[in-house]
Design a protein around this motif. Sequence first.
Motif, mmCIF file in Angstrom:
data_model
loop_
_atom_site.group_PDB
_atom_site.id
_atom_site.type_symbol
_atom_site.label_atom_id
_atom_site.label_comp_id
_atom_site.label_asym_id
_atom_site.label_seq_id
_atom_site.Cartn_x
_atom_site.Cartn_y
_atom_site.Cartn_z
ATOM 1 N N VAL A 1 0.810 -1.227 0.000
ATOM 2 C CA VAL A 1 0.000 0.000 0.000
ATOM 3 C C VAL A 1 0.843 1.277 0.000
ATOM 4 C CG1 VAL A 1 -2.105 -0.935 1.024
ATOM 5 C CG2 VAL A 1 -0.200 -0.276 2.516
ATOM 6 N N CYS A 2 2.159 1.147 -0.158
ATOM 7 C CA CYS A 2 3.015 2.334 -0.064
ATOM 8 C C CYS A 2 4.371 2.053 -0.703
ATOM 9 C CB CYS A 2 3.205 2.701 1.407
ATOM 10 S SG CYS A 2 4.315 4.087 1.722
ATOM 11 N N VAL A 3 4.905 3.051 -1.420
ATOM 12 C CA VAL A 3 6.253 2.943 -1.972
ATOM 13 C C VAL A 3 6.856 4.346 -1.999
ATOM 14 C CG1 VAL A 3 5.495 3.178 -4.389
ATOM 15 C CG2 VAL A 3 7.669 2.041 -3.867
ATOM 16 N N SER A 4 8.165 4.425 -1.813
ATOM 17 C CA SER A 4 8.834 5.732 -1.808
ATOM 18 C C SER A 4 9.999 5.716 -2.789
ATOM 19 C CB SER A 4 9.352 6.078 -0.413
ATOM 20 O OG SER A 4 10.385 5.170 -0.025
ATOM 21 N N ASN A 5 10.429 6.897 -3.166
ATOM 22 C CA ASN A 5 11.656 7.070 -3.947
ATOM 23 C C ASN A 5 12.104 8.518 -3.829
ATOM 24 O OD1 ASN A 5 13.725 6.288 -5.944
ATOM 25 N ND2 ASN A 5 12.654 7.751 -7.247
ATOM 26 N N GLU A 6 13.344 8.709 -3.407
ATOM 27 C CA GLU A 6 13.876 10.045 -3.178
ATOM 28 C C GLU A 6 12.857 10.874 -2.384
ATOM 29 O OE1 GLU A 6 17.419 10.516 -6.370
ATOM 30 O OE2 GLU A 6 15.482 11.315 -7.030
ATOM 31 N N ASN A 7 12.334 11.966 -2.937
ATOM 32 C CA ASN A 7 11.463 12.836 -2.134
ATOM 33 C C ASN A 7 9.973 12.523 -2.269
ATOM 34 O OD1 ASN A 7 11.178 13.777 -4.762
ATOM 35 N ND2 ASN A 7 10.939 15.917 -4.144
ATOM 36 N N VAL A 8 9.626 11.392 -2.887
ATOM 37 C CA VAL A 8 8.217 11.058 -3.125
ATOM 38 C C VAL A 8 7.770 9.899 -2.240
ATOM 39 C CG1 VAL A 8 6.565 10.176 -4.812
ATOM 40 C CG2 VAL A 8 8.236 11.900 -5.498
#
Length: 447
Positions: free
Chosen positions: A251-258
């Motif tokens: 339900v969630c993923v990140s990358n750098e500032n996102v």
Amino acid sequence: MTVEMNFDGLVGPSHNYAGLSHGNIASSTHKGQAANPRAAALQGLAKMRHMIDLGLPQGLLPPQERPYIPGLRALGYKGSDPAVLEAAFKDSPALVANYSSASCMWTANAATVTPGAESADGRVHFTPANLMAMPHRALEDAQTHRMLSLIFANRERFMVHAPLAHTPLLGDEGAANHNRLCKSHGAAGLELFIYGRDALGGNSDLKFPARQTLQASEAVARLHGLPEANTAFHPQSATAINAGAFHNDVVCVSNENVLFFHENAFDDPAALEEVLSIKAQRLGFRPHFIMAPTKDVPLADVISSYLFNSQLVTLPNGKMALILPTQVEETSSTKTFVDSVLAGDNPITQAHYLDLRQSMANGGGPACLRLRVVLDAAQQTAVHSGVVMAHEKIEALEGWVKDHYRDRLTGGDLGDPAFLTETRTALDAMTQLLDLPNLYDFQRTAS
């Protein structure tokens, strides 16, 4: 130059649908169906090729030895290896299914990784996940520790810790419950540990297991030398877990500032955004939050399509791309939401839909299949070269898969001694392609 390198799990020859993972709806839904290990491995290799074609560095983590005969011997089975397998299968096909699972293909669960930009000593730190919530996965951590220690062997650049103890207090599921936010891959950032339960807290009424504990997350942060300024801990919502989001990366993923997530990923998304924004500001960057509202994207569609089990990557031109399963494209609500993200004012400008149906049927999408490792220039050269992918290596592995993998495998095949011989022959040949001799127990015993 600092880069993020994805290390994908190579699907093993024992890929099957035994339905072993309680709380994983896709796994339960496809229990007992025939699997196609050859197609599964080729789909995974095709994903790796696609990443290389996008200009991204790509690595590989090899499958573990399955069926795992040393594990069955530890349960009291004796005789030759084929005799051990036959006796165990006669007693309990379900037991052999656990000792034959190819679940290590989902390397998001292999370990938690801290880049040198945040660790106390400047090294990349790895803690293999103990995966104690599920019997078939709890078998993996010792081999994962050995494998990571071989691939990241340079002790000046890397530190591979032992897995946490197998105790309910320290249930650890690796990077599947870990996000990193930063200005750029090479800059010191904020590591967000998501946990399903506080093992020292009160009881909960969860329908499915909450696999990651707060205490495990805190222990990993301490082992990696993470300062408080670079660390945040936050609970996953019971709503998400009960809907089938057995890991936060569903339900969630990140990358750098996102940070890209669903409204139901957390009980109070606004409170989390506030905490992360304050910490990020102190580190010199501003997070960009992209949330899918429940009214537009029902949680059931998120679980079935694996919208957020996508890879979110930074392309060489600095823009971001989503690597998504084709199920997202085939689901109206999720496809519409992705289109709106691409048209919006945010860093994500591309979406790539890939066929990973064999993995998806067992509950693993693009993000499950990869472990993210941030490496500076010196650390990149210190990685074992045999697992660094290029087109030629992928072509060789595709030929190996076609030579050694079955195109149909059922639970009834797992107890066949001929299948044991097939898998060992395949794995022995693979270690030669990857220059990882004596990786497996059967190879060391034979030598």
